[in-house]
Write a protein that holds these residues in place. Structure first.
Motif, mmCIF file in Angstrom:
data_model
loop_
_atom_site.group_PDB
_atom_site.id
_atom_site.type_symbol
_atom_site.label_atom_id
_atom_site.label_comp_id
_atom_site.label_asym_id
_atom_site.label_seq_id
_atom_site.Cartn_x
_atom_site.Cartn_y
_atom_site.Cartn_z
ATOM 1 N N THR A 5 99.118 -53.198 20.817
ATOM 2 C CA THR A 5 98.521 -54.336 21.481
ATOM 3 C C THR A 5 96.857 -54.240 21.398
ATOM 4 O OG1 THR A 5 98.315 -52.951 23.654
ATOM 5 C CG2 THR A 5 100.262 -54.193 23.568
ATOM 6 N N HIS A 6 96.282 -53.443 20.605
ATOM 7 C CA HIS A 6 94.917 -53.526 20.470
ATOM 8 C C HIS A 6 94.544 -52.768 19.130
ATOM 9 C CE1 HIS A 6 90.998 -54.078 22.744
ATOM 10 N NE2 HIS A 6 90.581 -53.504 21.766
ATOM 11 N N VAL A 7 94.224 -53.665 18.049
ATOM 12 C CA VAL A 7 93.792 -53.076 16.952
ATOM 13 C C VAL A 7 92.555 -53.942 16.302
ATOM 14 C CG1 VAL A 7 96.406 -52.418 16.140
ATOM 15 C CG2 VAL A 7 95.283 -54.715 15.270
ATOM 16 N N MET A 33 101.620 -56.847 16.460
ATOM 17 C CA MET A 33 100.078 -56.081 16.839
ATOM 18 C C MET A 33 99.364 -57.318 17.134
ATOM 19 S SD MET A 33 98.847 -54.961 13.002
ATOM 20 C CE MET A 33 100.298 -54.346 12.230
ATOM 21 N N VAL A 34 98.121 -57.011 18.151
ATOM 22 C CA VAL A 34 97.174 -58.078 18.526
ATOM 23 C C VAL A 34 95.815 -57.480 17.892
ATOM 24 C CG1 VAL A 34 95.845 -58.856 19.975
ATOM 25 C CG2 VAL A 34 98.324 -58.961 20.668
ATOM 26 N N ILE A 200 101.097 -49.703 24.955
ATOM 27 C CA ILE A 200 100.754 -48.918 23.934
ATOM 28 C C ILE A 200 99.773 -49.459 22.816
ATOM 29 C CG2 ILE A 200 102.494 -47.031 24.194
ATOM 30 C CD1 ILE A 200 103.691 -48.227 21.625
ATOM 31 N N GLU A 201 98.848 -48.611 22.419
ATOM 32 C CA GLU A 201 97.995 -49.130 21.513
ATOM 33 C C GLU A 201 97.527 -48.027 20.479
ATOM 34 O OE1 GLU A 201 93.596 -49.644 22.838
ATOM 35 O OE2 GLU A 201 94.628 -50.360 24.822
ATOM 36 N N THR A 202 96.391 -48.431 19.534
ATOM 37 C CA THR A 202 95.671 -47.580 18.817
ATOM 38 C C THR A 202 94.320 -47.456 18.988
ATOM 39 O OG1 THR A 202 95.835 -48.989 16.931
ATOM 40 C CG2 THR A 202 97.574 -47.108 16.841
ATOM 41 N N ASP A 203 93.803 -48.893 19.179
ATOM 42 C CA ASP A 203 92.183 -49.097 19.133
ATOM 43 C C ASP A 203 91.827 -48.786 17.793
ATOM 44 O OD1 ASP A 203 89.667 -50.323 20.043
ATOM 45 O OD2 ASP A 203 89.261 -48.086 20.927
ATOM 46 N N GLU A 218 94.961 -46.003 12.681
ATOM 47 C CA GLU A 218 95.588 -47.157 11.943
ATOM 48 C C GLU A 218 96.599 -47.421 12.710
ATOM 49 O OE1 GLU A 218 98.210 -46.088 8.190
ATOM 50 O OE2 GLU A 218 96.212 -45.244 7.675
ATOM 51 N N PRO A 219 97.478 -48.721 12.838
ATOM 52 C CA PRO A 219 98.466 -49.100 13.581
ATOM 53 C C PRO A 219 99.808 -48.113 13.455
ATOM 54 C CG PRO A 219 97.509 -50.936 12.672
ATOM 55 C CD PRO A 219 96.688 -49.753 11.900
ATOM 56 N N ALA A 220 99.978 -47.456 12.255
ATOM 57 C CA ALA A 220 101.152 -46.752 12.176
ATOM 58 C C ALA A 220 101.207 -45.657 13.106
ATOM 59 C CB ALA A 220 101.244 -46.332 10.740
ATOM 60 N N TYR A 221 99.962 -45.144 13.649
ATOM 61 C CA TYR A 221 99.755 -43.965 14.359
ATOM 62 C C TYR A 221 100.060 -44.404 15.873
ATOM 63 C CZ TYR A 221 97.369 -42.155 10.686
ATOM 64 O OH TYR A 221 96.785 -41.603 9.221
#
Length: 255
Positions: A5-7, A33-34, A200-203, A218-221
């Motif tokens: 939700t946050h990249v 993803m956003v 959930i998110e990665t930032d 990165e988003p994969a994580y």
């Protein structure tokens, strides 16, 4: 199925391999993803990427660190972009008392303006909070932000504030810190947030989860974040990933 939700794939750290990063995310099971734009440079890039990929969406807002640079021109720009079909939220916005580029009173004014814009355009908001929890909750209440609700992005506060956020129609989003050995608050919060309010998110590129801490995120994580939260909540990973994806789609109005 995962929803990051946050990249920030719109920043320079991904200029050399952005397409490969997006491909790795798909391989890891990230279905949505956003990308969050927060200033003059990153907002257009977020829109551009959202237009290029069916499963990527955008959020647009003005970061509190740069609040001093926001004028009515920028606010009107955000209002125009809010009608874009791939823009699903306003943000990130909020307060950041760690850095001193923008005075606190300016940050608060810009925060209030963006909340009121969100109410006018009927979009949820994404909250950036650094060392400013009490003021953020007060402003959200005063401006009746529950009308639109939104996300407490990368929540890193005590469980004591969770109910305040839930009562104001906000979701709690957890990222890489929930996997850190000494990060007590996110782990406690992961156990108590109602399943229908958890995200959930990665930032990314910031706050990479263990065992990649200190590296570019990165988003994969986001899969590592989901796995850790599932462990903490004692639920199956598939259940956790499906529920958080369902929550994000409901919040952002994605079918």
């Amino acid at each position: 199925m995962l929803f990051d939700t946050h990249v920030h794939l719109n920043v320079s750290q991904f200029d050399e391999d952005r397409e490969e990063v997006i491909a790795r995310a798909k391989e890891a099971g990230v279905e949505y993803m956003v990308i969050v734009g927060f200033d003059h440079e990153t907002i257009p890039k977020a829109i551009e990427l959202a237009e290029a990929y069916d499963y990527i969406y955008a959020a647009v807002g003005w970061h509190p660190v740069d609040a001093i640079d926001m004028t009515d021109k920028e606010l009107n720009w955000l209002k125009e972009l809010a009608s874009h079909p791939k823009v699903v939220a306003l943000g990130e916005m909020g307060l950041d008392y760690h850095w001193d580029k923008s005075p606190k009173d300016v940050q608060k004014e810009v925060f209030r303006k963006q909340i009121n814009l969100a109410k006018k355009v009927n979009l949820p908001i994404i909250i950036h909070n650094r060392e400013a929890t009490e003021d953020i909750i007060s402003i959200l209440k005063e401006e009746n932000a529950r009308e639109v609700g939104g996300i407490m992005h990368c929540y890193n506060d005590s469980v004591d504030y969770v109910n305040d956020c839930l009562e104001m129609n906000f979701y709690i989003s957890l990222g890489g810190p929930v996997t850190f050995k000494n990060a007590t608050f996110p782990k406690e919060v992961a156990k108590v947030v109602p399943e229908d309010r958890l995200l959930i998110e990665t930032d990314c590129p910031f706050l990479a989860p263990h065992p990649n801490r200190g590296k570019r995120n990165e988003p994969a994580y986001v899969k590592l974040v989901a796995e850790k939260i599932a462990e903490l909540r004692n639920v199956h990973y598939n259940e956790l990933s499906e529920k958080t994806t369902e929550n994000a789609k409901r919040l952002f109005g994605i079918n």
